[in-house]
Motif scaffolding. Structure first.
Motif, short mmCIF file in Angstrom:
data_model
loop_
_atom_site.label_atom_id
_atom_site.label_comp_id
_atom_site.label_asym_id
_atom_site.label_seq_id
_atom_site.Cartn_x
_atom_site.Cartn_y
_atom_site.Cartn_z
N GLY A 1 0.79 -1.22 0.00
CA GLY A 1 0.00 0.00 0.00
C GLY A 1 0.82 1.28 0.00
N VAL A 2 2.15 1.18 0.10
CA VAL A 2 3.00 2.37 0.14
C VAL A 2 3.60 2.58 -1.25
N ASN A 3 3.55 3.83 -1.74
CA ASN A 3 4.14 4.17 -3.03
C ASN A 3 5.62 3.82 -3.04
N SER A 4 6.17 3.58 -4.23
CA SER A 4 7.62 3.37 -4.33
C SER A 4 8.36 4.70 -4.45
N ASP A 5 7.67 5.76 -4.82
CA ASP A 5 8.20 7.13 -4.83
C ASP A 5 7.18 8.02 -4.14
N ASN A 6 7.63 9.22 -3.74
CA ASN A 6 6.74 10.19 -3.09
C ASN A 6 6.04 9.60 -1.85
N PHE A 7 6.85 9.07 -0.94
CA PHE A 7 6.32 8.59 0.33
C PHE A 7 7.16 9.17 1.46
#
Length: 182
Positions: free
Chosen positions: A78-84
Protein backbone atom coordinates in the motif's frame (compact mmCIF):
# COMPACT_ATOMS: atom_id res chain seq x y z
CA UNK A 1 -10.61 -19.60 68.48
CA UNK A 2 -9.24 -21.85 65.72
CA UNK A 3 -12.26 -21.06 63.57
CA UNK A 4 -11.60 -17.28 63.85
CA UNK A 5 -7.92 -17.79 62.96
CA UNK A 6 -8.83 -19.94 59.93
CA UNK A 7 -11.34 -17.26 58.82
CA UNK A 8 -8.63 -14.55 59.05
CA UNK A 9 -6.21 -16.66 57.02
CA UNK A 10 -8.86 -17.14 54.30
CA UNK A 11 -9.64 -13.39 54.28
CA UNK A 12 -5.94 -12.49 54.05
CA UNK A 13 -5.49 -14.93 51.14
CA UNK A 14 -8.59 -13.56 49.38
CA UNK A 15 -7.32 -9.99 49.88
CA UNK A 16 -3.91 -10.88 48.39
CA UNK A 17 -5.51 -12.54 45.36
CA UNK A 18 -7.79 -9.52 44.85
CA UNK A 19 -4.84 -7.11 45.14
CA UNK A 20 -2.80 -9.08 42.57
CA UNK A 21 -5.78 -9.17 40.20
CA UNK A 22 -6.22 -5.39 40.50
CA UNK A 23 -2.50 -4.76 39.85
CA UNK A 24 -2.56 -7.00 36.77
CA UNK A 25 -5.71 -5.28 35.48
CA UNK A 26 -4.15 -1.84 36.04
CA UNK A 27 -1.02 -2.90 34.11
CA UNK A 28 1.19 -2.40 37.16
CA UNK A 29 2.09 -6.07 37.47
CA UNK A 30 2.92 -8.29 34.50
CA UNK A 31 2.33 -12.03 34.83
CA UNK A 32 5.60 -13.98 34.69
CA UNK A 33 4.61 -15.71 31.43
CA UNK A 34 4.47 -12.31 29.67
CA UNK A 35 7.99 -11.27 30.65
CA UNK A 36 10.63 -11.72 27.96
CA UNK A 37 14.14 -10.56 27.18
CA UNK A 38 14.27 -7.11 25.57
CA UNK A 39 15.30 -7.67 21.93
CA UNK A 40 16.15 -3.97 21.56
CA UNK A 41 14.16 -0.94 20.61
CA UNK A 42 11.28 -1.22 18.20
CA UNK A 43 10.71 1.82 16.03
CA UNK A 44 7.06 2.53 15.35
CA UNK A 45 6.97 3.37 11.63
CA UNK A 46 4.07 5.34 10.19
CA UNK A 47 4.23 5.29 6.38
CA UNK A 48 2.48 7.95 4.25
CA UNK A 49 1.78 8.22 0.51
CA UNK A 50 3.07 11.80 0.40
CA UNK A 51 6.35 13.55 1.17
CA UNK A 52 5.12 15.71 4.06
CA UNK A 53 3.82 13.19 6.64
CA UNK A 54 0.24 14.49 6.39
CA UNK A 55 -3.07 12.68 6.53
CA UNK A 56 -3.47 9.15 7.76
CA UNK A 57 -0.66 6.64 7.41
CA UNK A 58 -1.27 3.91 4.82
CA UNK A 59 0.85 1.46 6.79
CA UNK A 60 1.94 1.29 10.44
CA UNK A 61 4.42 -1.30 11.65
CA UNK A 62 7.16 -1.86 14.22
CA UNK A 63 10.60 -1.94 12.64
CA UNK A 64 13.39 -3.56 14.66
CA UNK A 65 15.89 -1.09 13.18
CA UNK A 66 15.96 1.74 10.68
CA UNK A 67 18.27 0.13 8.15
CA UNK A 68 16.53 0.25 4.79
CA UNK A 69 17.68 0.25 1.18
CA UNK A 70 14.50 -0.20 -0.82
CA UNK A 71 16.18 0.62 -4.13
CA UNK A 72 13.36 1.63 -6.47
CA UNK A 73 10.83 -0.57 -4.65
CA UNK A 74 8.14 0.07 -2.08
CA UNK A 75 8.62 -0.20 1.70
CA UNK A 76 5.52 -2.37 1.97
CA UNK A 77 1.95 -3.09 0.99
CA UNK A 78 0.00 0.00 0.00
CA UNK A 79 3.00 2.37 0.14
CA UNK A 80 4.14 4.17 -3.03
CA UNK A 81 7.62 3.37 -4.33
CA UNK A 82 8.20 7.13 -4.83
CA UNK A 83 6.74 10.19 -3.09
CA UNK A 84 6.32 8.59 0.33
CA UNK A 85 7.39 9.54 3.85
CA UNK A 86 7.90 7.77 7.16
CA UNK A 87 7.82 8.93 10.76
CA UNK A 88 9.62 6.57 13.15
CA UNK A 89 9.49 6.92 16.95
CA UNK A 90 11.01 4.91 19.79
CA UNK A 91 12.07 5.13 23.42
CA UNK A 92 15.56 3.68 23.73
CA UNK A 93 17.63 3.01 26.84
CA UNK A 94 21.11 4.57 26.79
CA UNK A 95 23.90 4.33 29.32
CA UNK A 96 25.36 7.69 30.31
CA UNK A 97 27.75 9.09 27.75
CA UNK A 98 28.44 11.01 24.59
CA UNK A 99 26.76 9.55 21.51
CA UNK A 100 27.33 10.07 17.80
CA UNK A 101 24.17 9.68 15.70
CA UNK A 102 24.46 8.89 11.99
CA UNK A 103 21.85 8.82 9.22
CA UNK A 104 22.27 7.85 5.59
CA UNK A 105 19.38 8.95 3.40
CA UNK A 106 18.20 9.49 -0.14
CA UNK A 107 16.23 12.09 0.11
CA UNK A 108 15.20 14.16 3.17
CA UNK A 109 15.65 13.51 6.88
CA UNK A 110 15.14 15.07 10.29
CA UNK A 111 16.36 13.47 13.53
CA UNK A 112 15.27 14.46 17.02
CA UNK A 113 16.63 13.06 20.28
CA UNK A 114 14.62 14.06 23.35
CA UNK A 115 12.73 16.57 21.18
CA UNK A 116 15.97 18.34 20.22
CA UNK A 117 16.44 18.58 16.46
CA UNK A 118 19.94 17.21 15.78
CA UNK A 119 19.86 16.72 12.00
CA UNK A 120 17.75 18.82 9.63
CA UNK A 121 18.40 17.90 5.98
CA UNK A 122 14.85 18.05 4.60
CA UNK A 123 15.63 18.28 0.87
CA UNK A 124 16.00 16.18 -2.25
CA UNK A 125 19.50 14.70 -2.42
CA UNK A 126 21.40 11.57 -3.44
CA UNK A 127 22.40 9.09 -0.76
CA UNK A 128 24.28 11.13 1.85
CA UNK A 129 25.40 10.48 5.43
CA UNK A 130 24.96 13.08 8.18
CA UNK A 131 26.28 13.07 11.77
CA UNK A 132 25.39 14.75 15.07
CA UNK A 133 26.54 14.30 18.67
CA UNK A 134 24.68 14.53 21.95
CA UNK A 135 25.40 13.75 25.60
CA UNK A 136 22.75 11.50 27.17
CA UNK A 137 22.23 10.70 30.82
CA UNK A 138 21.47 7.10 31.74
CA UNK A 139 17.85 6.15 31.04
CA UNK A 140 15.25 6.07 28.29
CA UNK A 141 15.35 8.76 25.61
CA UNK A 142 12.94 9.52 22.79
CA UNK A 143 14.14 9.19 19.22
CA UNK A 144 12.15 10.46 16.26
CA UNK A 145 13.27 10.20 12.66
CA UNK A 146 11.24 11.74 9.82
CA UNK A 147 12.14 10.72 6.28
CA UNK A 148 10.81 11.32 2.78
CA UNK A 149 11.55 9.80 -0.62
CA UNK A 150 10.91 11.94 -3.70
CA UNK A 151 11.91 9.55 -6.46
CA UNK A 152 14.51 7.11 -7.70
CA UNK A 153 16.41 5.17 -5.07
CA UNK A 154 15.10 5.06 -1.48
CA UNK A 155 17.57 4.69 1.41
CA UNK A 156 17.16 5.40 5.12
CA UNK A 157 19.56 4.15 7.79
CA UNK A 158 20.04 5.26 11.40
CA UNK A 159 22.72 4.12 13.82
CA UNK A 160 24.69 5.46 16.74
CA UNK A 161 27.90 4.78 18.58
CA UNK A 162 29.70 6.05 21.61
CA UNK A 163 28.50 5.92 25.14
CA UNK A 164 31.81 6.89 26.72
CA UNK A 165 31.29 9.00 29.83
CA UNK A 166 32.21 12.66 29.49
CA UNK A 167 35.68 13.78 30.53
CA UNK A 168 35.28 15.59 33.85
CA UNK A 169 38.84 15.65 35.19
CA UNK A 170 41.87 17.00 33.38
CA UNK A 171 45.46 16.66 34.49
CA UNK A 172 47.80 19.48 33.61
CA UNK A 173 51.59 19.43 33.81
CA UNK A 174 53.63 22.59 33.53
CA UNK A 175 57.18 22.87 32.27
CA UNK A 176 59.54 25.79 32.34
CA UNK A 177 60.60 25.19 28.74
CA UNK A 178 59.16 24.85 25.22
CA UNK A 179 60.14 21.19 24.66
CA UNK A 180 57.87 19.95 27.48
CA UNK A 181 60.55 17.97 29.24
CA UNK A 182 62.67 17.93 32.36
Amino acid sequence: MMEILAHRVRLRFLFQVLLIALLVAAGMLVPAAAVSADPGPAFRGEYYNNTDLTGSPVMVRDDAAINFDWGTGSPGGGVNSDNFSVNWTAFVYFAEGNYNFHVTVDDGVRLWVDDQLLIDEWRDQPSTTFHASKYLGAGYHSIRLAYYERGGFAVCKLWWDGGAPPITHWRGEYYGNTWLGG
